[in-house]
Design an enzyme around this catalytic site. Structure first.
Site, PDB file in Angstrom:
ATOM      1  N   ASP A   1     -33.225 -15.811   7.766  1.00 41.33           N
ATOM      2  CA  ASP A   1     -34.128 -15.284   6.846  1.00 41.33           C
ATOM      3  C   ASP A   1     -34.390 -13.898   7.288  1.00 41.33           C
ATOM      4  O   ASP A   1     -34.347 -13.382   8.489  1.00 41.33           O
ATOM      5  CB  ASP A   1     -35.347 -15.873   6.999  1.00 41.33           C
ATOM      6  CG  ASP A   1     -36.503 -15.382   6.108  1.00 41.33           C
ATOM      7  OD1 ASP A   1     -36.543 -15.671   5.065  1.00 41.33           O
ATOM      8  OD2 ASP A   1     -37.464 -14.642   6.654  1.00 41.33           O
TER       9      ASP A   1
ATOM     10  N   TYR B   1     -38.712  -5.513   6.512  1.00 40.39           N
ATOM     11  CA  TYR B   1     -38.427  -5.565   8.102  1.00 40.39           C
ATOM     12  C   TYR B   1     -37.444  -4.416   8.512  1.00 40.39           C
ATOM     13  O   TYR B   1     -36.730  -4.456   9.512  1.00 40.39           O
ATOM     14  CB  TYR B   1     -37.944  -6.909   8.359  1.00 40.39           C
ATOM     15  CG  TYR B   1     -38.433  -8.110   8.296  1.00 40.39           C
ATOM     16  CD1 TYR B   1     -40.050  -8.058   7.942  1.00 40.39           C
ATOM     17  CD2 TYR B   1     -38.001  -9.406   8.193  1.00 40.39           C
ATOM     18  CE1 TYR B   1     -40.716  -9.551   7.703  1.00 40.39           C
ATOM     19  CE2 TYR B   1     -38.636 -10.750   8.007  1.00 40.39           C
ATOM     20  CZ  TYR B   1     -39.865 -10.515   7.588  1.00 40.39           C
ATOM     21  OH  TYR B   1     -40.674 -11.700   7.411  1.00 40.39           O
TER      22      TYR B   1
ATOM     23  N   GLN C   1     -41.936 -20.352   1.240  1.00 41.64           N
ATOM     24  CA  GLN C   1     -41.952 -19.780   2.674  1.00 41.64           C
ATOM     25  C   GLN C   1     -43.346 -19.410   3.170  1.00 41.64           C
ATOM     26  O   GLN C   1     -44.128 -18.426   3.066  1.00 41.64           O
ATOM     27  CB  GLN C   1     -41.020 -18.607   2.854  1.00 41.64           C
ATOM     28  CG  GLN C   1     -41.057 -18.167   4.375  1.00 41.64           C
ATOM     29  CD  GLN C   1     -40.264 -17.038   4.855  1.00 41.64           C
ATOM     30  OE1 GLN C   1     -40.721 -16.525   5.723  1.00 41.64           O
ATOM     31  NE2 GLN C   1     -39.072 -16.850   4.060  1.00 41.64           N
TER      32      GLN C   1
ATOM     33  N   LEU D   1     -43.813 -20.372  16.252  1.00 39.24           N
ATOM     34  CA  LEU D   1     -44.196 -20.297  17.803  1.00 39.24           C
ATOM     35  C   LEU D   1     -45.393 -19.215  17.752  1.00 39.24           C
ATOM     36  O   LEU D   1     -45.600 -18.674  18.692  1.00 39.24           O
ATOM     37  CB  LEU D   1     -42.907 -19.423  18.440  1.00 39.24           C
ATOM     38  CG  LEU D   1     -41.850 -20.387  18.719  1.00 39.24           C
ATOM     39  CD1 LEU D   1     -40.623 -19.537  18.977  1.00 39.24           C
ATOM     40  CD2 LEU D   1     -42.235 -21.195  19.684  1.00 39.24           C
TER      41      LEU D   1
ATOM     42  N   ARG E   1     -48.458  -7.306  15.564  1.00 35.98           N
ATOM     43  CA  ARG E   1     -49.340  -8.406  15.936  1.00 35.98           C
ATOM     44  C   ARG E   1     -50.355  -7.733  16.728  1.00 35.98           C
ATOM     45  O   ARG E   1     -51.287  -8.446  17.024  1.00 35.98           O
ATOM     46  CB  ARG E   1     -48.530  -9.118  16.952  1.00 35.98           C
ATOM     47  CG  ARG E   1     -47.555 -10.132  16.442  1.00 35.98           C
ATOM     48  CD  ARG E   1     -46.664 -10.737  17.329  1.00 35.98           C
ATOM     49  NE  ARG E   1     -45.971  -9.715  18.043  1.00 35.98           N
ATOM     50  CZ  ARG E   1     -44.886  -9.977  19.100  1.00 35.98           C
ATOM     51  NH1 ARG E   1     -44.674 -11.293  19.344  1.00 35.98           N
ATOM     52  NH2 ARG E   1     -44.426  -9.131  19.900  1.00 35.98           N
TER      53      ARG E   1
ATOM     54  N   GLY F   1     -37.802 -16.567  14.903  1.00 31.27           N
ATOM     55  CA  GLY F   1     -37.519 -15.478  14.944  1.00 31.27           C
ATOM     56  C   GLY F   1     -37.146 -14.925  16.523  1.00 31.27           C
ATOM     57  O   GLY F   1     -37.976 -15.249  17.222  1.00 31.27           O
TER      58      GLY F   1
HETATM   59  N1  LIG Z   1     -42.975 -14.613   5.023  1.00 29.82           N
HETATM   60  C1  LIG Z   1     -43.583 -13.894   5.740  1.00 29.82           C
HETATM   61  O1  LIG Z   1     -44.624 -13.288   5.405  1.00 29.82           O
HETATM   62  C2  LIG Z   1     -43.375 -13.696   7.012  1.00 29.82           C
HETATM   63  C3  LIG Z   1     -44.134 -13.343   7.996  1.00 29.82           C
HETATM   64  C4  LIG Z   1     -43.727 -13.274   9.522  1.00 29.82           C
HETATM   65  C5  LIG Z   1     -42.271 -13.743   9.864  1.00 29.82           C
HETATM   66  N2  LIG Z   1     -41.616 -14.129   8.887  1.00 29.82           N
HETATM   67  C6  LIG Z   1     -40.220 -14.875   9.014  1.00 29.82           C
HETATM   68  O2  LIG Z   1     -40.348 -15.931   9.945  1.00 29.82           O
HETATM   69  C7  LIG Z   1     -39.521 -15.898  11.136  1.00 29.82           C
HETATM   70  C8  LIG Z   1     -40.289 -16.273  12.292  1.00 29.82           C
HETATM   71  O3  LIG Z   1     -41.557 -15.749  12.252  1.00 29.82           O
HETATM   72  P1  LIG Z   1     -41.896 -14.797  13.535  1.00 29.82           P
HETATM   73  O4  LIG Z   1     -40.714 -14.153  14.096  1.00 29.82           O
HETATM   74  O5  LIG Z   1     -43.158 -14.110  13.233  1.00 29.82           O
HETATM   75  O6  LIG Z   1     -42.745 -15.975  14.590  1.00 29.82           O
HETATM   76  P2  LIG Z   1     -42.170 -16.920  15.722  1.00 29.82           P
HETATM   77  O7  LIG Z   1     -40.623 -17.287  15.173  1.00 29.82           O
HETATM   78  O8  LIG Z   1     -43.158 -17.815  15.609  1.00 29.82           O
HETATM   79  O9  LIG Z   1     -42.220 -15.926  17.085  1.00 29.82           O
HETATM   80  C9  LIG Z   1     -41.207 -15.178  17.036  1.00 29.82           C
HETATM   81  C10 LIG Z   1     -41.453 -14.470  18.441  1.00 29.82           C
HETATM   82  O10 LIG Z   1     -41.372 -15.513  19.483  1.00 29.82           O
HETATM   83  C11 LIG Z   1     -40.413 -15.055  20.797  1.00 29.82           C
HETATM   84  N3  LIG Z   1     -39.651 -16.103  21.087  1.00 29.82           N
HETATM   85  C12 LIG Z   1     -38.872 -17.021  20.175  1.00 29.82           C
HETATM   86  N4  LIG Z   1     -37.965 -18.056  20.942  1.00 29.82           N
HETATM   87  C13 LIG Z   1     -38.644 -17.604  22.169  1.00 29.82           C
HETATM   88  C14 LIG Z   1     -38.379 -18.412  23.349  1.00 29.82           C
HETATM   89  N5  LIG Z   1     -37.782 -19.440  23.510  1.00 29.82           N
HETATM   90  N6  LIG Z   1     -39.000 -17.873  24.674  1.00 29.82           N
HETATM   91  C15 LIG Z   1     -39.898 -16.918  24.373  1.00 29.82           C
HETATM   92  N7  LIG Z   1     -40.045 -16.316  23.382  1.00 29.82           N
HETATM   93  C16 LIG Z   1     -39.619 -16.674  22.184  1.00 29.82           C
HETATM   94  C17 LIG Z   1     -39.563 -13.902  20.024  1.00 29.82           C
HETATM   95  O11 LIG Z   1     -38.997 -12.801  21.002  1.00 29.82           O
HETATM   96  P3  LIG Z   1     -37.704 -12.893  21.533  1.00 29.82           P
HETATM   97  O12 LIG Z   1     -37.096 -11.984  20.466  1.00 29.82           O
HETATM   98  O13 LIG Z   1     -37.934 -12.309  22.863  1.00 29.82           O
HETATM   99  O14 LIG Z   1     -37.053 -14.208  21.451  1.00 29.82           O
HETATM  100  C18 LIG Z   1     -40.670 -13.338  18.972  1.00 29.82           C
HETATM  101  O15 LIG Z   1     -41.033 -12.292  19.385  1.00 29.82           O
HETATM  102  C19 LIG Z   1     -39.383 -14.157  11.314  1.00 29.82           C
HETATM  103  O16 LIG Z   1     -38.368 -13.537  11.742  1.00 29.82           O
HETATM  104  C20 LIG Z   1     -39.233 -14.036   9.712  1.00 29.82           C
HETATM  105  O17 LIG Z   1     -37.906 -14.159   9.372  1.00 29.82           O
HETATM  106  C21 LIG Z   1     -42.017 -14.177   7.644  1.00 29.82           C
END
Ligand SMILES: NC(=O)c1ccc[n+]([C@@H]2O[C@H](COP(=O)([O-])OP(=O)(O)OC[C@H]3O[C@@H](n4cnc5c(N)ncnc54)[C@H](OP(=O)(O)O)[C@@H]3O)[C@@H](O)[C@H]2O)c1
Length: 323
Positions: free
Chosen positions: A52, A57, A175, A206, A227, A279
């Site tokens: 995704d 981005y 999504q 997360l 954030r 992510g």
């Molecule tokens: N549709 C929308 O409006 C929308 C909004 C936000 C996000 N998204 C999508 O959803 C995805 C996921 O959301 P998100 O990235 O905001 O949140 P998330 O998956 O809840 O958290 C991602 C964060 O957690 C860290 N992380 C991941 N695995 C980890 C681990 N095992 N240990 C420690 N830290 C960890 C990552 O840093 P590291 O790089 O250090 O692992 C990153 O900073 C995004 O990448 C994007 O594709 C969509």
């Protein structure tokens, strides 16, 4: 890797999807590109087939396309690229535009950035109150007819938005944001998706990093980190939530997994959720996430998790304009 039929699409997707959000640099003042590419490739090795990203981005689409180049040449039909359009950066910050003209331009740009001939799942990033859903849906159907996109999805839509959109063409995927402290989609978006066999990929499992298990309340998010304005990361919210997350972590560890895996598995336990997007720019982190796909939480576990989180502060509302 556990696989699942993705709602009314014909796709068979991995229960963990790779999130390209952090690949654009909006999660801090910098990231290691080599590590991010390794994370994408490790995801593929682990059997993850859904990736995704979004137009908004930064360089994420280009980097994802670069990291997957060999696979996109040799087994294009085994990899599903989901991207999004309908958000732009204007002089006053993020702005919504889900007009057919804007989306057509965004699709053309995404195809070039990703280096692909078609996009598997194209999602409207946020509902746009200034453009009737019929216009957006009609414009996307034209792009399907031209073979530029294969499936049409929406993101951050509620049930009423989806029902209106579906008067013109079906919503194939949804999504929503969804995590232990953001449960608003349980009210109507997830039930609607479940009833209409819509493929659901959730984001933020997360808590955008909050549930990483070692979150430092003194973290000073950089200027470019979206954030920094998020409700979950305000000092007063963190003060109330971090001790509960620590308790959840201890509970998870007694069962042999981490709090991060628990947070991911919890989203997958909702019957409407097909896959959870994680992510990351770190190959070890996607490995850990992949391990969450096989964790099964029963009714008693879910009740105990709710009990631990009693009194935690939940997110009620979030919109891109708050970034
Ligand atoms: N549709 C929308 O409006 C929308 C909004 C936000 C996000 N998204 C999508 O959803 C995805 C996921 O959301 P998100 O990235 O905001 O949140 P998330 O998956 O809840 O958290 C991602 C964060 O957690 C860290 N992380 C991941 N695995 C980890 C681990 N095992 N240990 C420690 N830290 C960890 C990552 O840093 P590291 O790089 O250090 O692992 C990153 O900073 C995004 O990448 C994007 O594709 C969509």
């Amino acid at each position: 890797m556990e696989m699942i039929r993705f709602g009314r699409t014909e796709l068979e997707v991995s229960r963990i999807a790779f999130g390209g959000g952090p690949l654009g640099g909006s999660y801090g003042d910098g990231f290691d590109e080599t590590s991010a590419i390794a994370a994408v490739r490790r995801a593929r090795e682990l059997g993850i087939n859904l990736f995704d990203t979004a137009r908004v981005y930064g360089g994420s689409e280009a980097l994802l396309g670069r990291a997957l180049r060999d696979h996109l040449q040799s087994d294009r039909d085994q990899i599903f690229i989901a991207t999004k359009g309908g958000l732009g950066l204007g002089p006053n910050g993020v702005m919504r535009d889900a007009s057919p003209k804007f989306l057509r331009g965004a699709v053309e740009t995404s195809l070039g950035e990703l280096g692909v001939d078609y996009i598997d799942i194209y999602q409207v990033h946020w509902p746009d109150a200034n453009v009737p859903f019929a216009e957006t849906a009609g414009g996307l159907q034209e792009l399907v007819d031209e073979g530029k996109i294969r499936h049409v999805g929406v993101s951050n839509f509620d049930a009423a938005d989806m029902a209106e959109f579906e008067e013109t063409r079906p919503v194939e995927t949804l999504q929503p944001g969804y995590h232990l402290l953001f449960r608003a989609p349980e009210e109507d978006a997830l039930p609607y998706a479940h009833d209409h066999d819509i493929g659901v990929l959730v984001y933020g499992a997360l808590g955008h990093g909050l549930f990483k298990g070692s979150f430092d309340p003194a973290t000073d998010f950089g200027e470019r980190d979206w954030r920094r304005n998020h409700f979950l990361f305000r000092p007063e919210t963190l003060e109330q939530n971090l001790s509960k997350i620590a308790e959840l972590g201890a509970w998870a560890e007694e069962r042999g997994y981490t709090v991060r895996q628990l947070a991911i598995a919890w989203t997958l336990a909702h019957p409407a959720v097909h896959t959870t997007i994680v992510g990351t720019t770190n190959p070890k982190h996607i490995e850990e996430a992949a391990g969450a796909a096989s964790i099964e939480l029963d009714e008693a576990d879910l009740a105990e998790i709710d009990r631990i989180l009693e009194g935690a502060v939940h997110v009620e509302l979030f919109a891109p304009e708050m970034m």
